[in-house]
Design a protein around this motif. Structure first.
Motif, short mmCIF file in Angstrom:
data_model
loop_
_atom_site.label_atom_id
_atom_site.label_comp_id
_atom_site.label_asym_id
_atom_site.label_seq_id
_atom_site.Cartn_x
_atom_site.Cartn_y
_atom_site.Cartn_z
N LEU A 200 0.84 -1.20 0.00
CA LEU A 200 0.00 0.00 0.00
C LEU A 200 0.87 1.25 0.00
CD1 LEU A 200 -1.12 -1.91 2.75
CD2 LEU A 200 -3.12 -0.84 1.79
N ILE A 201 0.35 2.33 -0.56
CA ILE A 201 1.02 3.62 -0.48
C ILE A 201 0.27 4.44 0.56
CG2 ILE A 201 1.69 5.71 -1.70
CD1 ILE A 201 1.98 4.06 -4.22
N HIS B 33 -4.95 7.61 -0.51
CA HIS B 33 -6.39 7.79 -0.70
C HIS B 33 -6.77 9.27 -0.79
CE1 HIS B 33 -5.79 8.24 3.59
NE2 HIS B 33 -7.00 8.75 3.70
N LYS B 34 -5.91 10.13 -0.27
CA LYS B 34 -6.16 11.57 -0.36
C LYS B 34 -5.84 12.10 -1.75
CE LYS B 34 -5.07 12.20 4.51
NZ LYS B 34 -4.11 12.76 5.45
N GLU B 35 -4.98 11.39 -2.48
CA GLU B 35 -4.53 11.83 -3.80
C GLU B 35 -5.29 11.18 -4.95
OE1 GLU B 35 -2.41 14.31 -4.02
OE2 GLU B 35 -2.22 14.33 -1.84
N THR B 36 -5.87 10.01 -4.74
CA THR B 36 -6.50 9.30 -5.86
C THR B 36 -7.67 10.08 -6.45
OG1 THR B 36 -7.79 7.95 -4.28
CG2 THR B 36 -5.75 7.00 -5.17
N ARG B 37 -8.24 11.00 -5.70
CA ARG B 37 -9.30 11.85 -6.25
C ARG B 37 -8.76 12.68 -7.41
NH1 ARG B 37 -10.36 16.94 -5.22
NH2 ARG B 37 -9.01 17.00 -3.39
N ASN C 131 -5.61 8.56 -14.03
CA ASN C 131 -5.05 7.24 -14.31
C ASN C 131 -4.26 6.82 -13.06
OD1 ASN C 131 -3.36 5.11 -15.02
ND2 ASN C 131 -2.97 5.90 -17.06
N PRO C 132 -4.58 5.67 -12.44
CA PRO C 132 -3.90 5.28 -11.20
C PRO C 132 -2.41 5.02 -11.38
CG PRO C 132 -5.35 3.54 -11.95
CD PRO C 132 -5.61 4.72 -12.83
N GLN C 133 -1.90 5.02 -12.60
CA GLN C 133 -0.47 4.81 -12.82
C GLN C 133 0.31 6.13 -12.79
OE1 GLN C 133 0.53 1.69 -12.75
NE2 GLN C 133 -1.64 1.28 -12.48
N THR C 134 -0.40 7.25 -12.72
CA THR C 134 0.25 8.55 -12.68
C THR C 134 -0.05 9.21 -11.34
OG1 THR C 134 -1.64 9.71 -13.61
CG2 THR C 134 -0.01 8.84 -15.17
N ARG C 135 0.70 10.26 -11.02
CA ARG C 135 0.43 10.99 -9.78
C ARG C 135 0.79 12.45 -9.98
NH1 ARG C 135 5.36 11.70 -7.20
NH2 ARG C 135 6.96 10.28 -7.88
N PRO C 136 0.13 13.32 -9.26
CA PRO C 136 0.46 14.75 -9.38
C PRO C 136 1.90 15.00 -8.92
CG PRO C 136 -1.57 14.42 -8.13
CD PRO C 136 -0.95 13.08 -8.34
N GLN C 137 2.67 15.73 -9.70
CA GLN C 137 4.06 16.00 -9.34
C GLN C 137 4.16 16.92 -8.12
OE1 GLN C 137 6.67 14.42 -10.66
NE2 GLN C 137 5.13 13.24 -11.74
N ALA C 138 3.14 17.74 -7.87
CA ALA C 138 3.18 18.67 -6.74
C ALA C 138 3.01 17.95 -5.41
CB ALA C 138 2.09 19.71 -6.90
N PRO D 129 4.14 14.58 -3.98
CA PRO D 129 4.79 13.27 -4.06
C PRO D 129 4.19 12.30 -3.04
CG PRO D 129 6.27 14.92 -3.10
CD PRO D 129 5.03 15.64 -3.54
N LEU D 130 4.06 11.07 -3.47
CA LEU D 130 3.49 10.03 -2.61
C LEU D 130 4.55 9.47 -1.66
CD1 LEU D 130 1.33 8.22 -5.29
CD2 LEU D 130 0.55 9.86 -3.58
N LEU D 131 4.09 8.94 -0.55
CA LEU D 131 4.98 8.28 0.40
C LEU D 131 5.45 6.95 -0.18
CD1 LEU D 131 3.00 8.97 3.69
CD2 LEU D 131 5.11 10.07 2.94
N PRO D 132 6.57 6.42 0.32
CA PRO D 132 7.03 5.10 -0.16
C PRO D 132 6.03 4.00 0.21
CG PRO D 132 8.73 6.22 1.14
CD PRO D 132 7.47 7.02 1.28
#
Length: 140
Positions: free
Chosen positions: A54-55, A59-63, A67-74, A76-79
């Motif tokens: 799990l990351i 869950h706060k960012e998936t909104r 595409n679940p394979q990308t993430r906002p650059q501003a 960064p997700l936790l390890p």
């Protein structure tokens, strides 16, 4: 209450990170509307058996993700973390968190069974992951 049995068979490959459902409100973050409950049916004491990864806090960012394979650059997700569990342990997590099953590379050639329960608010029906009727609903 929804339930299933997930089995990571010997040789199963690592999954892509995904979330199980979208947010009800795409504008604002709201509390969880459905929770996963994972209960191992065997000890998962090494990553070779394919635990769930799990990351945290994703869950706060998936909104924000199209595409679940990308993430906002501003933001960064936790390890990722992959909790090791024993029979009787319970892992609870928001359906919207990024997660994946790890590869089952255990040399003993064992299936890794995991009982999965999902609890949702009464008004939410997840037809993507649970298309069948609930055991609590009357059939027509």
């Amino acid at each position: 209450l929804l339930h299933s049995l997930l089995i990571a068979a010997p040789g199963s490959r690592i999954q892509q990170f995904h979330f199980d459902t979208r947010h009800i409100n795409e504008q604002d973050h709201e509390p969880a509307h459905i929770i996963n409950v994972f209960i191992p049916l065997m000890n998962i004491t090494t990553t070779d058996l394919g635990p769930t990864q799990l990351i945290p806090q994703s869950h706060k960012e998936t909104r924000l993700l199209q595409n679940p394979q990308t993430r906002p650059q501003a933001n960064p997700l936790l390890p990722p973390v992959a909790p090791l569990m024993n029979v009787g342990d319970v892992l609870l997590f928001d359906f919207r968190i990024l997660h994946r099953g790890m590869a089952n590379t255990d040399v003993r050639n064992l299936n890794r069974p995991m009982l999965v329960l999902a609890f949702s608010i009464p008004s939410f029906h997840d037809t993507k992951n649970w298309p069948g009727p609930s055991i609590f609903e009357e059939s027509s």
